[in-house]
Design a protein around this motif. Structure first.
Motif, PDB file in Angstrom:
ATOM      1  N   TRP A 226     -19.799 -45.210 -49.131  1.00 41.49           N
ATOM      2  CA  TRP A 226     -20.546 -44.267 -48.321  1.00 41.49           C
ATOM      3  C   TRP A 226     -20.501 -42.875 -48.930  1.00 41.49           C
ATOM      4  O   TRP A 226     -19.632 -42.562 -49.739  1.00 41.49           O
ATOM      5  N   ALA A 227     -21.482 -42.058 -48.557  1.00 44.15           N
ATOM      6  CA  ALA A 227     -21.433 -40.644 -48.894  1.00 44.15           C
ATOM      7  C   ALA A 227     -20.441 -39.969 -47.957  1.00 44.15           C
ATOM      8  O   ALA A 227     -20.181 -40.450 -46.846  1.00 44.15           O
ATOM      9  N   VAL A 228     -19.855 -38.855 -48.410  1.00 44.88           N
ATOM     10  CA  VAL A 228     -18.957 -38.079 -47.555  1.00 44.88           C
ATOM     11  C   VAL A 228     -19.571 -36.692 -47.370  1.00 44.88           C
ATOM     12  O   VAL A 228     -19.995 -36.046 -48.332  1.00 44.88           O
ATOM     13  N   PHE A 229     -19.611 -36.238 -46.137  1.00 43.40           N
ATOM     14  CA  PHE A 229     -20.284 -35.000 -45.758  1.00 43.40           C
ATOM     15  C   PHE A 229     -19.279 -34.149 -45.004  1.00 43.40           C
ATOM     16  O   PHE A 229     -18.758 -34.563 -43.961  1.00 43.40           O
ATOM     17  N   GLY A 230     -18.960 -32.959 -45.544  1.00 44.01           N
ATOM     18  CA  GLY A 230     -17.982 -32.130 -44.861  1.00 44.01           C
ATOM     19  C   GLY A 230     -18.051 -30.679 -45.276  1.00 44.01           C
ATOM     20  O   GLY A 230     -18.374 -30.357 -46.418  1.00 44.01           O
ATOM     21  N   GLY A 231     -17.738 -29.794 -44.318  1.00 42.50           N
ATOM     22  CA  GLY A 231     -17.720 -28.361 -44.596  1.00 42.50           C
ATOM     23  C   GLY A 231     -16.397 -27.745 -44.223  1.00 42.50           C
ATOM     24  O   GLY A 231     -15.697 -28.223 -43.328  1.00 42.50           O
ATOM     25  N   SER A 232     -16.024 -26.676 -44.929  1.00 41.78           N
ATOM     26  CA  SER A 232     -14.774 -25.974 -44.699  1.00 41.78           C
ATOM     27  C   SER A 232     -13.606 -26.940 -44.939  1.00 41.78           C
ATOM     28  O   SER A 232     -13.524 -27.519 -46.025  1.00 41.78           O
ATOM     29  N   TRP A 233     -12.712 -27.136 -43.967  1.00 46.03           N
ATOM     30  CA  TRP A 233     -11.677 -28.149 -44.148  1.00 46.03           C
ATOM     31  C   TRP A 233     -12.310 -29.518 -44.411  1.00 46.03           C
ATOM     32  O   TRP A 233     -11.750 -30.334 -45.148  1.00 46.03           O
ATOM     33  N   GLY A 234     -13.484 -29.767 -43.851  1.00 47.38           N
ATOM     34  CA  GLY A 234     -14.166 -31.025 -44.143  1.00 47.38           C
ATOM     35  C   GLY A 234     -14.489 -31.185 -45.611  1.00 47.38           C
ATOM     36  O   GLY A 234     -14.531 -32.306 -46.128  1.00 47.38           O
ATOM     37  N   SER A 235     -14.717 -30.058 -46.328  1.00 46.73           N
ATOM     38  CA  SER A 235     -14.937 -30.153 -47.779  1.00 46.73           C
ATOM     39  C   SER A 235     -13.631 -30.499 -48.493  1.00 46.73           C
ATOM     40  O   SER A 235     -13.628 -31.266 -49.458  1.00 46.73           O
ATOM     41  N   THR A 236     -12.523 -29.938 -48.016  1.00 47.89           N
ATOM     42  CA  THR A 236     -11.206 -30.262 -48.586  1.00 47.89           C
ATOM     43  C   THR A 236     -10.933 -31.751 -48.457  1.00 47.89           C
ATOM     44  O   THR A 236     -10.560 -32.426 -49.428  1.00 47.89           O
TER      45      THR A 236
ATOM     46  N   THR B  52      -9.197 -39.748 -54.204  1.00 43.46           N
ATOM     47  CA  THR B  52      -8.276 -40.858 -53.964  1.00 43.46           C
ATOM     48  C   THR B  52      -8.992 -42.205 -54.018  1.00 43.46           C
ATOM     49  O   THR B  52      -8.426 -43.201 -54.490  1.00 43.46           O
ATOM     50  N   HIS B  53     -10.247 -42.227 -53.552  1.00 38.36           N
ATOM     51  CA  HIS B  53     -11.011 -43.484 -53.510  1.00 38.36           C
ATOM     52  C   HIS B  53     -12.396 -43.285 -54.127  1.00 38.36           C
ATOM     53  O   HIS B  53     -13.427 -43.452 -53.445  1.00 38.36           O
ATOM     54  N   PRO B  54     -12.476 -42.957 -55.408  1.00 33.74           N
ATOM     55  CA  PRO B  54     -13.797 -42.701 -56.013  1.00 33.74           C
ATOM     56  C   PRO B  54     -14.714 -43.912 -55.972  1.00 33.74           C
ATOM     57  O   PRO B  54     -15.948 -43.758 -55.937  1.00 33.74           O
ATOM     58  N   GLU B  55     -14.136 -45.093 -55.946  1.00 35.44           N
ATOM     59  CA  GLU B  55     -14.950 -46.303 -55.916  1.00 35.44           C
ATOM     60  C   GLU B  55     -15.643 -46.507 -54.576  1.00 35.44           C
ATOM     61  O   GLU B  55     -16.553 -47.344 -54.461  1.00 35.44           O
ATOM     62  N   ARG B  56     -15.253 -45.739 -53.563  1.00 35.42           N
ATOM     63  CA  ARG B  56     -15.839 -45.866 -52.232  1.00 35.42           C
ATOM     64  C   ARG B  56     -16.815 -44.744 -51.897  1.00 35.42           C
ATOM     65  O   ARG B  56     -17.389 -44.723 -50.813  1.00 35.42           O
ATOM     66  N   CYS B  57     -17.002 -43.812 -52.810  1.00 39.83           N
ATOM     67  CA  CYS B  57     -17.789 -42.614 -52.523  1.00 39.83           C
ATOM     68  C   CYS B  57     -19.074 -42.595 -53.357  1.00 39.83           C
ATOM     69  O   CYS B  57     -19.017 -42.645 -54.590  1.00 39.83           O
ATOM     70  N   THR B  58     -20.223 -42.514 -52.676  1.00 38.02           N
ATOM     71  CA  THR B  58     -21.497 -42.450 -53.399  1.00 38.02           C
ATOM     72  C   THR B  58     -21.912 -41.020 -53.718  1.00 38.02           C
ATOM     73  O   THR B  58     -22.596 -40.784 -54.706  1.00 38.02           O
ATOM     74  N   ALA B  59     -21.517 -40.056 -52.882  1.00 39.47           N
ATOM     75  CA  ALA B  59     -21.854 -38.655 -53.126  1.00 39.47           C
ATOM     76  C   ALA B  59     -21.098 -37.761 -52.154  1.00 39.47           C
ATOM     77  O   ALA B  59     -21.189 -37.971 -50.940  1.00 39.47           O
ATOM     78  N   PRO B  60     -20.348 -36.776 -52.651  1.00 40.67           N
ATOM     79  CA  PRO B  60     -19.799 -35.753 -51.762  1.00 40.67           C
ATOM     80  C   PRO B  60     -20.862 -34.678 -51.503  1.00 40.67           C
ATOM     81  O   PRO B  60     -21.436 -34.108 -52.439  1.00 40.67           O
ATOM     82  N   LEU B  61     -21.128 -34.409 -50.232  1.00 35.51           N
ATOM     83  CA  LEU B  61     -22.100 -33.388 -49.802  1.00 35.51           C
ATOM     84  C   LEU B  61     -21.292 -32.333 -49.056  1.00 35.51           C
ATOM     85  O   LEU B  61     -20.840 -32.568 -47.935  1.00 35.51           O
ATOM     86  N   LEU B  62     -21.109 -31.161 -49.676  1.00 27.42           N
ATOM     87  CA  LEU B  62     -20.080 -30.226 -49.243  1.00 27.42           C
ATOM     88  C   LEU B  62     -20.653 -28.871 -48.869  1.00 27.42           C
ATOM     89  O   LEU B  62     -21.657 -28.430 -49.414  1.00 27.42           O
ATOM     90  N   ARG B  63     -19.942 -28.184 -47.967  1.00 24.65           N
ATOM     91  CA  ARG B  63     -20.346 -26.848 -47.526  1.00 24.65           C
ATOM     92  C   ARG B  63     -19.106 -25.976 -47.313  1.00 24.65           C
ATOM     93  O   ARG B  63     -18.100 -26.421 -46.789  1.00 24.65           O
ATOM     94  N   GLY B  64     -19.181 -24.710 -47.744  1.00 29.99           N
ATOM     95  CA  GLY B  64     -18.082 -23.773 -47.504  1.00 29.99           C
ATOM     96  C   GLY B  64     -16.777 -24.258 -48.108  1.00 29.99           C
ATOM     97  O   GLY B  64     -15.847 -24.617 -47.391  1.00 29.99           O
ATOM     98  N   ILE B  65     -16.690 -24.247 -49.428  1.00 31.31           N
ATOM     99  CA  ILE B  65     -15.598 -24.913 -50.123  1.00 31.31           C
ATOM    100  C   ILE B  65     -14.246 -24.252 -49.848  1.00 31.31           C
ATOM    101  O   ILE B  65     -14.077 -23.040 -49.975  1.00 31.31           O
ATOM    102  N   PHE B  66     -13.298 -25.104 -49.491  1.00 24.95           N
ATOM    103  CA  PHE B  66     -11.924 -24.690 -49.188  1.00 24.95           C
ATOM    104  C   PHE B  66     -10.997 -25.606 -49.977  1.00 24.95           C
ATOM    105  O   PHE B  66     -10.954 -26.813 -49.731  1.00 24.95           O
ATOM    106  N   LEU B  67     -10.273 -25.038 -50.939  1.00 24.96           N
ATOM    107  CA  LEU B  67      -9.381 -25.820 -51.797  1.00 24.96           C
ATOM    108  C   LEU B  67      -7.935 -25.747 -51.333  1.00 24.96           C
ATOM    109  O   LEU B  67      -7.049 -26.309 -51.968  1.00 24.96           O
ATOM    110  N   LEU B  68      -7.688 -25.040 -50.242  1.00 26.27           N
ATOM    111  CA  LEU B  68      -6.386 -24.913 -49.617  1.00 26.27           C
ATOM    112  C   LEU B  68      -5.317 -24.431 -50.599  1.00 26.27           C
ATOM    113  O   LEU B  68      -4.239 -25.007 -50.719  1.00 26.27           O
TER     114      LEU B  68
END
Length: 327
Positions: free
Chosen positions: A116-126, A134-150
């Motif tokens: 699946w694609a993963v969609f997340g912003g802020s902490w959701g981007s983290t 951790t699971h690149p084989e399960r991810c089709t595309a990260p769709l990110l907003r407001g990048i937070f690298l903690l």
């Protein structure tokens, strides 16, 4: 490729939609995770990772996706929203980045989804990045907003010195519950109170912590604070979980774990939407991520801050999901 989004002909959210399924998933360690699915049951799967940590999903999050093309899975991360037990009172020791990643995998398997694609912003981007790495084989595309690298500089900027210079009025309200003698380490001072035995002090500090974020998310400033940030029932779980993660460095084994491991997903298509005037998660993190992952598309919105509800952010994220559906 880095570019700046146009200011005209912006996309808007898709129409409101109701889930076709919802429920609670047992984690095996006492947590029950609320989740829902909407859109096309046969569509492209995507999982929505909300912010905070400690936030929750809401109906607006369903609307970034073409309901004819996507099978959208949303869930409240452990300890918050409709998931139980709520973090307002419970121990937080089993709430970490890695247990959340386990929950995401458990939910993927429960839904019978291979990738699946993963969609997340802020902490959701983290969390999106940590999950994809951790699971690149399960991810089709990260769709990110407001990048937070903690990273420590990001936390210091927002909770000690930096954003305080842009919002001195809101900052005054943020530091008010903390005695001056303890203001040299505000995260530690808040953590002591958010996890302490005085429930009234916990609620007061939670509202101050949460309101600081709510008053700075939009370029419109404190007057545009979403009401939920001042609601004690929301704020206590939100503030406790956020502070728990932040004083523990997100539970990452090293300061720059995401960028140090980004090579694991450089072959996966990605989209980075970043408001130029984002005060909560300043653009330097999006730029650092783009430099480490040049294959990802960086969309800088010239008139936006942090909030996912700002017109330029909505436009970018809707274009991102349309783009990912066409891959």
């Amino acid at each position: 490729m880095a570019f700046t989004a146009p200011e005209t002909a912006r996309r808007d959210l898709y129409p409101e939609i109701e889930p076709f399924a919802f429920g609670w998933m047992e984690t095996g360690d006492g947590n029950r995770i609320y989740y829902e699915e909407c859109g096309n049951p046969q569509g492209l799967p995507v999982v929505v990772l909300h912010g905070g940590p400690g936030g929750a999903v809401n109906p607006g999050m369903r609307r970034y996706f073409d309901p004819a093309k996507y099978r959208v899975v949303l869930f409240d991360q452990r300890g918050c929203g409709q998931s139980t037990p709520n973090a307002a009172q419970t121990d937080l020791s089993d709430n970490t980045t890695w247990t959340l990643i386990e929950d995401i995998e458990r939910l993927r398997e429960r839904c019978g989804i291979d990738k699946w694609a993963v969609f997340g912003g802020s902490w959701g981007s983290t969390l999106s990045l940590a999950y994809a790495i951790t699971h690149p084989e399960r991810c089709t595309a990260p769709l990110l907003r407001g990048i937070f690298l903690l990273r420590k500089p990001e936390l210091r900027w927002f909770y000690q010195e930096g954003a305080s210079m842009l919002y001195p009025d809101a900052w005054e309200r943020f530091v008010e519950p903390i005695p001056e003698a303890e203001r040299g380490d505000l995260m530690a001072a808040y953590y002591k109170r958010l996890t302490g035995p005085d429930l009234e002090e916990r609620r007061r500090c939670a509202v101050a912590w949460s309101s600081w974020e709510g008053e700075t998310v939009s370029v419109e400033g404190p007057g545009a604070r979403p009401d939920k940030f001042a609601d004690p029932d929301f704020a206590v779980a939100f503030a406790r979980i956020e502070c728990w993660y932040f004083v523990n460095g997100g539970f990452f084994p090293e300061e720059n774990w995401i960028l140090n491991n980004i090579r694991r997903i450089r072959h996966i298509p990605g989209w980075i939407a970043q408001g130029r005037f984002d005060v909560v998660t300043p653009m330097t993190s999006a730029w650092d991520l783009h430099r480490a992952w040049p294959e990802a598309r960086l969309d800088v919105i010239p008139d936006a801050g942090h909030a996912s509800s700002e017109p330029g952010i909505i436009d970018s994220l809707v274009r991102a999901t349309d783009w990912a559906a066409s891959l």
